[in-house]
Design a protein around this motif. Sequence first.
Motif, PDB file in Angstrom:
ATOM      1  N   VAL A   1     -13.825  -3.540   8.172  1.00 19.28           N
ATOM      2  CA  VAL A   1     -12.424  -3.203   7.924  1.00 19.28           C
ATOM      3  C   VAL A   1     -11.559  -3.937   8.947  1.00 19.28           C
ATOM      4  O   VAL A   1     -11.614  -3.624  10.135  1.00 19.28           O
ATOM      5  CB  VAL A   1     -12.183  -1.686   8.031  1.00 19.28           C
ATOM      6  N   PRO A   2     -10.777  -4.910   8.527  1.00 16.69           N
ATOM      7  CA  PRO A   2      -9.941  -5.645   9.485  1.00 16.69           C
ATOM      8  C   PRO A   2      -8.817  -4.774  10.006  1.00 16.69           C
ATOM      9  O   PRO A   2      -8.334  -3.890   9.300  1.00 16.69           O
ATOM     10  CB  PRO A   2      -9.405  -6.812   8.657  1.00 16.69           C
ATOM     11  N   PRO A   3      -8.381  -4.992  11.238  1.00 11.22           N
ATOM     12  CA  PRO A   3      -7.253  -4.222  11.766  1.00 11.22           C
ATOM     13  C   PRO A   3      -5.961  -4.613  11.083  1.00 11.22           C
ATOM     14  O   PRO A   3      -5.812  -5.721  10.583  1.00 11.22           O
ATOM     15  CB  PRO A   3      -7.240  -4.599  13.247  1.00 11.22           C
ATOM     16  N   VAL A   4      -5.030  -3.672  11.069  1.00 12.25           N
ATOM     17  CA  VAL A   4      -3.697  -3.924  10.529  1.00 12.25           C
ATOM     18  C   VAL A   4      -2.744  -4.133  11.698  1.00 12.25           C
ATOM     19  O   VAL A   4      -2.705  -3.332  12.636  1.00 12.25           O
ATOM     20  CB  VAL A   4      -3.224  -2.740   9.664  1.00 12.25           C
ATOM     21  N   VAL A   5      -1.988  -5.216  11.656  1.00  9.78           N
ATOM     22  CA  VAL A   5      -1.008  -5.499  12.702  1.00  9.78           C
ATOM     23  C   VAL A   5       0.284  -4.773  12.353  1.00  9.78           C
ATOM     24  O   VAL A   5       0.875  -4.997  11.291  1.00  9.78           O
ATOM     25  CB  VAL A   5      -0.755  -7.008  12.828  1.00  9.78           C
ATOM     26  N   CYS A   6       0.715  -3.888  13.234  1.00  9.67           N
ATOM     27  CA  CYS A   6       1.972  -3.167  13.028  1.00  9.67           C
ATOM     28  C   CYS A   6       3.131  -4.022  13.511  1.00  9.67           C
ATOM     29  O   CYS A   6       3.086  -4.564  14.618  1.00  9.67           O
ATOM     30  CB  CYS A   6       1.937  -1.834  13.776  1.00  9.67           C
ATOM     31  N   ARG A   7       4.170  -4.117  12.722  1.00 11.00           N
ATOM     32  CA  ARG A   7       5.297  -4.984  13.084  1.00 11.00           C
ATOM     33  C   ARG A   7       6.303  -4.298  13.990  1.00 11.00           C
ATOM     34  O   ARG A   7       7.276  -4.916  14.417  1.00 11.00           O
ATOM     35  CB  ARG A   7       5.990  -5.490  11.827  1.00 11.00           C
ATOM     36  N   PHE A   8       6.070  -3.027  14.309  1.00 16.35           N
ATOM     37  CA  PHE A   8       6.985  -2.301  15.172  1.00 16.35           C
ATOM     38  C   PHE A   8       6.375  -2.130  16.557  1.00 16.35           C
ATOM     39  O   PHE A   8       5.158  -1.987  16.701  1.00 16.35           O
ATOM     40  CB  PHE A   8       7.338  -0.945  14.566  1.00 16.35           C
ATOM     41  N   ASP A   9       7.219  -2.111  17.576  1.00 12.56           N
ATOM     42  CA  ASP A   9       6.754  -2.049  18.958  1.00 12.56           C
ATOM     43  C   ASP A   9       5.991  -0.752  19.221  1.00 12.56           C
ATOM     44  O   ASP A   9       6.390   0.331  18.770  1.00 12.56           O
ATOM     45  CB  ASP A   9       7.928  -2.153  19.925  1.00 12.56           C
ATOM     46  N   GLU A  10       4.913  -0.874  19.974  1.00 11.78           N
ATOM     47  CA  GLU A  10       4.110   0.285  20.343  1.00 11.78           C
ATOM     48  C   GLU A  10       4.668   0.908  21.610  1.00 11.78           C
ATOM     49  O   GLU A  10       4.982   0.210  22.575  1.00 11.78           O
ATOM     50  CB  GLU A  10       2.662  -0.158  20.568  1.00 11.78           C
ATOM     51  N   GLY A  11       4.817   2.223  21.602  1.00 14.23           N
ATOM     52  CA  GLY A  11       5.336   2.927  22.773  1.00 14.23           C
ATOM     53  C   GLY A  11       4.450   4.103  23.144  1.00 14.23           C
ATOM     54  O   GLY A  11       3.660   4.595  22.330  1.00 14.23           O
ATOM     55  N   LEU A  12       4.574   4.563  24.362  1.00 17.19           N
ATOM     56  CA  LEU A  12       3.825   5.720  24.840  1.00 17.19           C
ATOM     57  C   LEU A  12       4.671   6.435  25.880  1.00 17.19           C
ATOM     58  O   LEU A  12       5.117   5.826  26.862  1.00 17.19           O
ATOM     59  CB  LEU A  12       2.484   5.301  25.446  1.00 17.19           C
ATOM     60  N   SER A  13       4.897   7.727  25.680  1.00 18.55           N
ATOM     61  CA  SER A  13       5.723   8.498  26.597  1.00 18.55           C
ATOM     62  C   SER A  13       5.077   8.577  27.979  1.00 18.55           C
ATOM     63  O   SER A  13       3.857   8.741  28.097  1.00 18.55           O
ATOM     64  CB  SER A  13       5.913   9.917  26.051  1.00 18.55           C
ATOM     65  N   PRO A  14       5.882   8.515  29.035  1.00 21.96           N
ATOM     66  CA  PRO A  14       5.337   8.718  30.375  1.00 21.96           C
ATOM     67  C   PRO A  14       4.887  10.151  30.628  1.00 21.96           C
ATOM     68  O   PRO A  14       4.243  10.428  31.642  1.00 21.96           O
ATOM     69  CB  PRO A  14       6.513   8.335  31.292  1.00 21.96           C
TER      70      PRO A  14
ATOM     71  N   SER B   1       4.306   3.131  14.126  1.00 17.78           N
ATOM     72  CA  SER B   1       3.644   2.493  15.256  1.00 17.78           C
ATOM     73  C   SER B   1       2.713   3.458  15.976  1.00 17.78           C
ATOM     74  O   SER B   1       1.580   3.112  16.328  1.00 17.78           O
ATOM     75  CB  SER B   1       4.697   1.956  16.228  1.00 17.78           C
ATOM     76  N   GLY B   2       3.200   4.687  16.193  1.00 11.76           N
ATOM     77  CA  GLY B   2       2.406   5.663  16.919  1.00 11.76           C
ATOM     78  C   GLY B   2       1.140   6.054  16.185  1.00 11.76           C
ATOM     79  O   GLY B   2       0.061   6.149  16.788  1.00 11.76           O
ATOM     80  N   ILE B   3       1.256   6.286  14.900  1.00 10.75           N
ATOM     81  CA  ILE B   3       0.076   6.699  14.128  1.00 10.75           C
ATOM     82  C   ILE B   3      -0.932   5.563  14.019  1.00 10.75           C
ATOM     83  O   ILE B   3      -2.143   5.782  14.170  1.00 10.75           O
ATOM     84  CB  ILE B   3       0.509   7.209  12.742  1.00 10.75           C
ATOM     85  N   ILE B   4      -0.462   4.352  13.766  1.00  7.59           N
ATOM     86  CA  ILE B   4      -1.397   3.236  13.668  1.00  7.59           C
ATOM     87  C   ILE B   4      -2.135   3.029  14.991  1.00  7.59           C
ATOM     88  O   ILE B   4      -3.368   2.887  15.019  1.00  7.59           O
ATOM     89  CB  ILE B   4      -0.663   1.951  13.236  1.00  7.59           C
ATOM     90  N   SER B   5      -1.401   3.032  16.099  1.00  6.11           N
ATOM     91  CA  SER B   5      -2.056   2.801  17.391  1.00  6.11           C
ATOM     92  C   SER B   5      -3.002   3.936  17.744  1.00  6.11           C
ATOM     93  O   SER B   5      -4.083   3.709  18.309  1.00  6.11           O
ATOM     94  CB  SER B   5      -1.009   2.607  18.490  1.00  6.11           C
ATOM     95  N   TRP B   6      -2.642   5.172  17.407  1.00  7.58           N
ATOM     96  CA  TRP B   6      -3.528   6.310  17.687  1.00  7.58           C
ATOM     97  C   TRP B   6      -4.760   6.273  16.804  1.00  7.58           C
ATOM     98  O   TRP B   6      -5.876   6.487  17.276  1.00  7.58           O
ATOM     99  CB  TRP B   6      -2.763   7.618  17.484  1.00  7.58           C
ATOM    100  N   GLN B   7      -4.581   6.014  15.521  1.00  6.29           N
ATOM    101  CA  GLN B   7      -5.721   5.997  14.605  1.00  6.29           C
ATOM    102  C   GLN B   7      -6.715   4.897  14.974  1.00  6.29           C
ATOM    103  O   GLN B   7      -7.922   5.058  14.784  1.00  6.29           O
ATOM    104  CB  GLN B   7      -5.239   5.837  13.159  1.00  6.29           C
ATOM    105  N   ASP B   8      -6.229   3.796  15.482  1.00  9.82           N
ATOM    106  CA  ASP B   8      -7.130   2.731  15.902  1.00  9.82           C
ATOM    107  C   ASP B   8      -8.018   3.157  17.063  1.00  9.82           C
ATOM    108  O   ASP B   8      -9.104   2.609  17.248  1.00  9.82           O
ATOM    109  CB  ASP B   8      -6.333   1.485  16.323  1.00  9.82           C
ATOM    110  N   ARG B   9      -7.570   4.148  17.842  1.00 10.76           N
ATOM    111  CA  ARG B   9      -8.302   4.590  19.023  1.00 10.76           C
ATOM    112  C   ARG B   9      -9.059   5.890  18.815  1.00 10.76           C
ATOM    113  O   ARG B   9      -9.884   6.268  19.654  1.00 10.76           O
ATOM    114  CB  ARG B   9      -7.326   4.798  20.187  1.00 10.76           C
ATOM    115  N   CYS B  10      -8.795   6.586  17.728  1.00 12.43           N
ATOM    116  CA  CYS B  10      -9.176   7.989  17.611  1.00 12.43           C
ATOM    117  C   CYS B  10     -10.666   8.189  17.322  1.00 12.43           C
ATOM    118  O   CYS B  10     -11.222   7.588  16.402  1.00 12.43           O
ATOM    119  CB  CYS B  10      -8.353   8.655  16.510  1.00 12.43           C
TER     120      CYS B  10
END
Length: 348
Positions: free
Chosen positions: A13-26, A323-332
């Motif tokens: 399954v190839p990764p999907v590139v999200c076109r929106f900036d990835e952020g993470l709360s401090p 962006s948040g869901i894609i980045s989290w799902q890639d790590r989950c």
Amino acid sequence: MDPVRGGAGGVAVPPVVCRFDEGLSPHVGEVRKLHARWCERHGIYPSAAVGELFTAMDIGDLACRMHPGGNAGDLALLADWSAWLLLRDDRWDAGEYLVEWERLAERDRVYLRLMRSGRTGEEPGSRRDGTRQDGLYTGLEDLCARLRRRAADNGLPDPVSAGFLTTMGTFFRGSVRQAFLQRRREVPDLKEYLELRRVTGGLDILTHVRAATDGFSLAGDALSGADARRLTLAADNICCWHNDLVSLNKELAGGEVNNLALVLVGDPASPCQTVEEGVEAVVGMIYSEQDEFARLGELLRRRGGPHARTTAWYVKMLEERISGIISWQDRCSRYQVERLQGERYGSP
């Protein structure tokens, strides 16, 4: 990020590139602690094994990716709602027998009655009908009370409104239908699946939560137009279809039928003949939805008018969610076959 998901015997399954900036709360460290305390206080997990799996999923991290600009309290509320929705959905996934489903359906009716009642939550679990033994009940009681207080802080009316209740009821019914299809090992047709997948993602519920915490009303005409509805659909599709990609190998191992790649293979109008071709098609569909979302988002931002502030908030909120869901799902860890194969998340 690994260039390709799927180990030996799995589907690449190839990764999907999200076109929106990835952020993470401090505030992510604090949010994790607040969320863990909430889960413990309400006994939200039906077993220690489920608790370990959900802790590894790091839902506090998910909330901090979906709303990187939020304060710690609002992010904890978002994390707690997200965990509640996942646990309730997994409880249906774990049900195998009709008698279990009858009990689960009654629990859903109890949850809706609780939300309609407008109870404040000062004495969670005080009922005498057995609901105090249900961590999801006391957890929901607390979530609604906190959401109402947060909305009041922002000068908003009760957010647990008729619209919210309709959204919850649709979520409940959709997940029941998915569970029914899974029990019969019946792959849904494409049209039904696309609608089911959208409503069972629970993302519309999180929109109500974000609106209350951010101080915006979902009532009125600001978000009622065709372009705003299509923007919402694109955002939901991106998040839910990406979930289908990252969970595919886990679901293949478990005999799951509710996955877009599998539905495309079974659809008579689809050219996909193999799961690999289904994966390729889903990736293309996600990128098409990202293009549509970007087009509509820019259109709505330029439109101006009396609802410009609400519209700008809504577009940004959805961008952060995608962006948040894609980045989290890639790590989950939830989607790792070796961690989850054969696990039962909940029991009635």
